[in-house]
Design an enzyme around this catalytic site. Structure first.
Site, PDB file in Angstrom:
ATOM      1  N   CYS A  62       0.838  -1.206   0.000  1.00 17.40           N
ATOM      2  CA  CYS A  62       0.000   0.000   0.000  1.00 17.40           C
ATOM      3  C   CYS A  62       0.870   1.253   0.000  1.00 17.40           C
ATOM      4  O   CYS A  62       2.000   1.237   0.480  1.00 17.40           O
ATOM      5  CB  CYS A  62      -0.899  -0.008   1.233  1.00 17.40           C
ATOM      6  SG  CYS A  62      -2.103   1.333   1.180  1.00 17.40           S
TER       7      CYS A  62
ATOM      8  N   CYS B  23      -2.148   4.255   7.025  1.00 22.20           N
ATOM      9  CA  CYS B  23      -3.189   4.401   8.049  1.00 22.20           C
ATOM     10  C   CYS B  23      -2.734   3.667   9.322  1.00 22.20           C
ATOM     11  O   CYS B  23      -2.423   2.470   9.272  1.00 22.20           O
ATOM     12  CB  CYS B  23      -4.509   3.812   7.568  1.00 22.20           C
ATOM     13  SG  CYS B  23      -4.994   4.446   5.947  1.00 22.20           S
TER      14      CYS B  23
ATOM     15  N   CYS C 270      -4.424   0.291  10.354  1.00 24.60           N
ATOM     16  CA  CYS C 270      -4.656  -0.706   9.289  1.00 24.60           C
ATOM     17  C   CYS C 270      -4.548  -2.150   9.803  1.00 24.60           C
ATOM     18  O   CYS C 270      -3.561  -2.515  10.450  1.00 24.60           O
ATOM     19  CB  CYS C 270      -3.661  -0.508   8.158  1.00 24.60           C
ATOM     20  SG  CYS C 270      -3.948  -1.660   6.804  1.00 24.60           S
TER      21      CYS C 270
HETATM   22  C1  LIG Z   1      -7.586  -2.954   4.575  1.00 30.57           C
HETATM   23  S1  LIG Z   1      -8.390  -1.813   3.552  1.00 30.57           S
HETATM   24  C2  LIG Z   1      -7.828  -2.233   1.933  1.00 30.57           C
HETATM   25  C3  LIG Z   1      -8.374  -1.389   0.822  1.00 30.57           C
HETATM   26  C4  LIG Z   1      -7.844   0.032   0.701  1.00 30.57           C
HETATM   27  N1  LIG Z   1      -6.474   0.136   0.905  1.00 30.57           N
HETATM   28  C5  LIG Z   1      -8.634   0.969   1.586  1.00 30.57           C
HETATM   29  O1  LIG Z   1      -8.092   1.466   2.567  1.00 30.57           O
HETATM   30  O2  LIG Z   1      -9.798   1.176   1.278  1.00 30.57           O
HETATM   31  C6  LIG Z   1     -10.095  -2.398   3.502  1.00 30.57           C
HETATM   32  C7  LIG Z   1     -11.032  -1.652   4.438  1.00 30.57           C
HETATM   33  O3  LIG Z   1     -10.692  -1.968   5.774  1.00 30.57           O
HETATM   34  C8  LIG Z   1     -10.789  -0.800   6.552  1.00 30.57           C
HETATM   35  N2  LIG Z   1      -9.952  -0.955   7.734  1.00 30.57           N
HETATM   36  C9  LIG Z   1      -8.614  -0.944   7.798  1.00 30.57           C
HETATM   37  N3  LIG Z   1      -8.187  -1.118   9.060  1.00 30.57           N
HETATM   38  C10 LIG Z   1      -9.295  -1.234   9.828  1.00 30.57           C
HETATM   39  C11 LIG Z   1      -9.502  -1.427  11.234  1.00 30.57           C
HETATM   40  N4  LIG Z   1      -8.503  -1.529  12.093  1.00 30.57           N
HETATM   41  N5  LIG Z   1     -10.784  -1.529  11.666  1.00 30.57           N
HETATM   42  C12 LIG Z   1     -11.823  -1.438  10.807  1.00 30.57           C
HETATM   43  N6  LIG Z   1     -11.673  -1.266   9.479  1.00 30.57           N
HETATM   44  C13 LIG Z   1     -10.421  -1.155   8.993  1.00 30.57           C
HETATM   45  C14 LIG Z   1     -10.306   0.272   5.596  1.00 30.57           C
HETATM   46  O4  LIG Z   1     -10.662   1.565   5.983  1.00 30.57           O
HETATM   47  C15 LIG Z   1     -10.963  -0.140   4.316  1.00 30.57           C
HETATM   48  O5  LIG Z   1     -12.245   0.409   4.195  1.00 30.57           O
HETATM   49  S1  SF4 Z   2      -6.374   0.885   5.361  1.00 34.99           S
HETATM   50 FE1  SF4 Z   2      -4.405  -0.156   5.112  1.00 34.99          FE
HETATM   51  S2  SF4 Z   2      -4.454  -0.920   3.052  1.00 34.99           S
HETATM   52 FE2  SF4 Z   2      -6.039   0.660   3.158  1.00 34.99          FE
HETATM   53  S3  SF4 Z   2      -5.061   2.594   2.576  1.00 34.99           S
HETATM   54 FE3  SF4 Z   2      -4.842   2.433   4.763  1.00 34.99          FE
HETATM   55  S4  SF4 Z   2      -2.837   1.471   5.051  1.00 34.99           S
HETATM   56 FE4  SF4 Z   2      -3.443   1.082   2.968  1.00 34.99          FE
END
Ligand SMILES: C[S@@+](CC[C@H](N)C(=O)[O-])C[C@H]1O[C@@H](n2cnc3c(N)ncnc32)[C@H](O)[C@@H]1O
Ligand code: SF4
Length: 362
Positions: A84, A88, A91
């Site tokens: 990525c 975040c 994440c």
């Molecule tokens: C892991 S991300 C991957 C896709 C993309 N990178 C994004 O951020 O949309 C998939 C979804 O999981 C959410 N997400 C990530 N970490 C999270 C957490 N700790 N608790 C709940 N949702 C989470 C993100 O905001 C996103 O909507």
């Molecule tokens: S939630 Fe994780 S995978 Fe999605 S944009 Fe943020 S760092 Fe990247």
């Protein structure tokens, strides 16, 4: 000379009379490449379990008792890459590997899922538009709609890598595009890490909403509620954006991903209580497209496939991988997915998910 290369799943017949030694050499090299790519990917899948931070050769999930009735993978989330460009802080699907299956193998796995009853596929990550500048993703989206004829094909993305020509090329085959946005204040997005450098996350968001309208893709929003945005009132911005669905997640901790010693992120400082989450929901009660997801609802109600096409079982608060569906088939692997179909239905996992069935004004 008739040369068969079926090691990548799709039988490719190279049937031509070889006219010159040069051509013969070229054929041999391409066949060798084909075989090596497949062997390499199999070895990577096989050794994935022995790497630090992932499963042991006999994964913990393997020692679990039989889960009984075979389950149907109606709706699957395929996280084909972990890489990525954002950071975040909360994440829960981190860049623990940089592995991505070769396209043909990913397609074979998707075909297996379709044969087992899959109706909806969601591509996620990592950032799904990063690998091959979105072309890999586009090819999978097209394959799922055109070849597999899945009723619903969707993507979750941070939106930063999407270009208009992607919509021109692949937009027809996509039902839903979900963009993640946790705040309508740029400074908060920066604090969360939902940004690449100083670039505006929100400018991209509005641009993509417009492209979705122009290219007839249903636009969805995802927000993670955490300590940095829990007091925000997003009603006006959400109403202006007008998504078909607004998923509101309570920030979730997963051991080995964003919590615990081996994790690449430490998300404890982002976690909010049930009560704080409820207060956020109450503040947004006028937003009719809001779909809340508490930690409890999230944990077992998703069928998650990782980059090796292994189901990830989150029941123990970490992601325990099954064997790959490419090695043992869907029926065997799904027994170790931890998927709770009742919770999937309870959280409204089944909804109108084909754009053809949505009454949208494009
Ligand atoms: C892991 S991300 C991957 C896709 C993309 N990178 C994004 O951020 O949309 C998939 C979804 O999981 C959410 N997400 C990530 N970490 C999270 C957490 N700790 N608790 C709940 N949702 C989470 C993100 O905001 C996103 O909507
Ligand atoms: S939630 Fe994780 S995978 Fe999605 S944009 Fe943020 S760092 Fe990247």
């Amino acid at each position: 000379v008739t040369c068969w290369c079926d090691s990548v799943g799709s039988k490719m017949q190279i049937s031509s009379v070889v006219a010159s030694p040069g051509r013969l050499l070229q054929l041999c090299i391409s066949t060798l490449c084909c075989v090596l790519t497949s062997v390499f990917s199999k070895v990577r899948r096989w050794t994935a379990g022995t790497c630090k931070g992932t499963a042991s050769p006999v994964s913990p999930a393997d020692s679990r008792p039989d889960e009984g009735e075979a389950q149907t993978p109606t709706s699957v989330n395929y996280h084909f890459t972990r890489k990525c460009n954002y950071k975040c802080g909360f994440c829960f699907h981190t860049a623990k590997t940089s592995f991505v299956l070769p396209l043909e193998e990913a397609k074979s796995g998707l075909r297996l899922l379709k044969e087992s009853g899959m109706e909806k596929i969601n591509f996620s990550g990592g950032e799904p538009f990063l690998h091959e500048k979105g072309d890999f993703l586009g090819k999978l989206v097209q394959f799922c709609k055109q070849d597999l004829q899945l009723p619903s094909v969707s993507i979750v993305s941070n939106g930063s890598m999407i270009r208009e020509n992607w919509f021109q090329k692949y937009g027809d085959h996509l039902d839903i595009l979900a963009i993640s946005c946790d705040s309508f204040d740029e400074a908060t997005n920066q604090l969360i890490g939902r940004a690449q450098g100083r670039k505006s996350h929100l400018d991209n968001l509005y641009k993509i909403r417009d492209w979705c309208q122009q290219y007839k893709v249903a636009f969805k929003l995802n927000s993670v509620i955490n300590t940095f945005n829990v007091d925000e009132d997003m009603t006006e911005s959400i109403t202006e954006l007008g998504p078909v669905r607004w998923k509101v997640f309570q920030c979730l901790l997963i051991d080995g991903e964003n919590a615990g010693e081996e994790a690449l992120r430490e998300a404890e400082r982002f976690v909010i209580s049930e009560q704080q989450f409820q207060e956020f929901l109450d503040r947004h009660s006028s937003v009719s497209c809001l779909v809340p997801e508490s930690n409890e609802k999230m944990r077992n109600s998703y069928l998650i496939l990782d980059e090796y096409m292994r189901f990830l079982d989150c029941r123990e608060g970490r992601k325990d991988p099954s064997k790959s569906i490419l090695d043992v088939g869907v029926k065997e692997a799904i027994r170790f997915s931890g998927f709770d179909e009742k919770m999937f239905l309870k959280r409204g996992g089944k909804y109108v998910w084909s754009k053809a069935d949505m009454k949208l004004e494009w």
